[in-house]
Design a protein around this motif. Structure first.
Motif, short mmCIF file in Angstrom:
data_model
loop_
_atom_site.label_atom_id
_atom_site.label_comp_id
_atom_site.label_asym_id
_atom_site.label_seq_id
_atom_site.Cartn_x
_atom_site.Cartn_y
_atom_site.Cartn_z
N ILE A 1 0.85 -1.20 0.00
CA ILE A 1 0.00 0.00 0.00
C ILE A 1 0.88 1.25 0.00
CG2 ILE A 1 -1.72 1.31 1.32
CD1 ILE A 1 -2.76 -1.46 2.30
N ALA A 2 1.99 1.21 0.74
CA ALA A 2 2.93 2.33 0.74
C ALA A 2 3.55 2.51 -0.64
CB ALA A 2 4.01 2.11 1.79
N THR A 3 3.82 1.41 -1.33
CA THR A 3 4.36 1.49 -2.69
C THR A 3 3.39 2.23 -3.59
OG1 THR A 3 5.45 -0.66 -2.35
CG2 THR A 3 5.31 0.15 -4.61
N LEU A 4 2.13 1.87 -3.50
CA LEU A 4 1.11 2.53 -4.31
C LEU A 4 1.06 4.02 -4.00
CD1 LEU A 4 -1.30 2.31 -6.29
CD2 LEU A 4 -2.74 1.95 -4.28
N LEU A 5 1.10 4.38 -2.72
CA LEU A 5 1.08 5.80 -2.35
C LEU A 5 2.27 6.56 -2.92
CD1 LEU A 5 -0.03 5.52 1.39
CD2 LEU A 5 -1.39 6.36 -0.53
N ILE A 6 3.45 5.97 -2.84
CA ILE A 6 4.65 6.63 -3.35
C ILE A 6 4.53 6.84 -4.86
CG2 ILE A 6 7.13 6.41 -3.72
CD1 ILE A 6 7.19 4.78 -1.09
N VAL A 7 4.04 5.85 -5.56
CA VAL A 7 3.95 5.92 -7.02
C VAL A 7 2.95 6.98 -7.47
CG1 VAL A 7 3.25 4.63 -9.07
CG2 VAL A 7 4.76 3.57 -7.40
N VAL A 8 1.81 7.09 -6.80
CA VAL A 8 0.77 8.03 -7.25
C VAL A 8 0.99 9.45 -6.76
CG1 VAL A 8 -0.96 6.22 -7.53
CG2 VAL A 8 -0.86 7.49 -5.40
#
Length: 63
Positions: A44-51
Motif C-alpha cells: 500500500i505504501a508502494t502505491l502511495l509513493i507511485v501516485v
C-alpha cells in the motif's frame, strides 16, 4: 517447514521497504519515514509513493 516460509516473507517485506525508501527519496521525500511506513503498510505504501507527485516541483507553466 512453516518457519522457513515465514522467514522468506519477512525478507521480501523488508526488501520492499528498502525499495520504497529509495523510491521516496527519488521523489524528494524522507526515505527513513517511508521505510518505516512501508514496514507497516507494505505494498500500500508502494502505491502511495507511485501516485504522489514529487516534492519541490511546482506546476509547469509554459514561458
Amino acid at each position: 517447514m512453516e518457519h522457513a516460509s515465514s522467514g522468506g516473507f519477512a525478507v521480501g517485506w523488508f526488501t520492499l521497504a528498502l525499495i520504497n525508501a529509495g523510491l521516496a527519496q527519488s521523489k524528494g521525500r524522507g526515505g527513513l519515514n517511508w521505510w518505516l511506513l512501508s514496514l507497516l503498510l507494505g505494498p500500500i505504501a508502494t502505491l502511495l509513493i507511485v501516485v504522489m507527485e514529487p516534492l519541490g516541483r511546482g506546476p509547469s507553466v509554459p514561458q
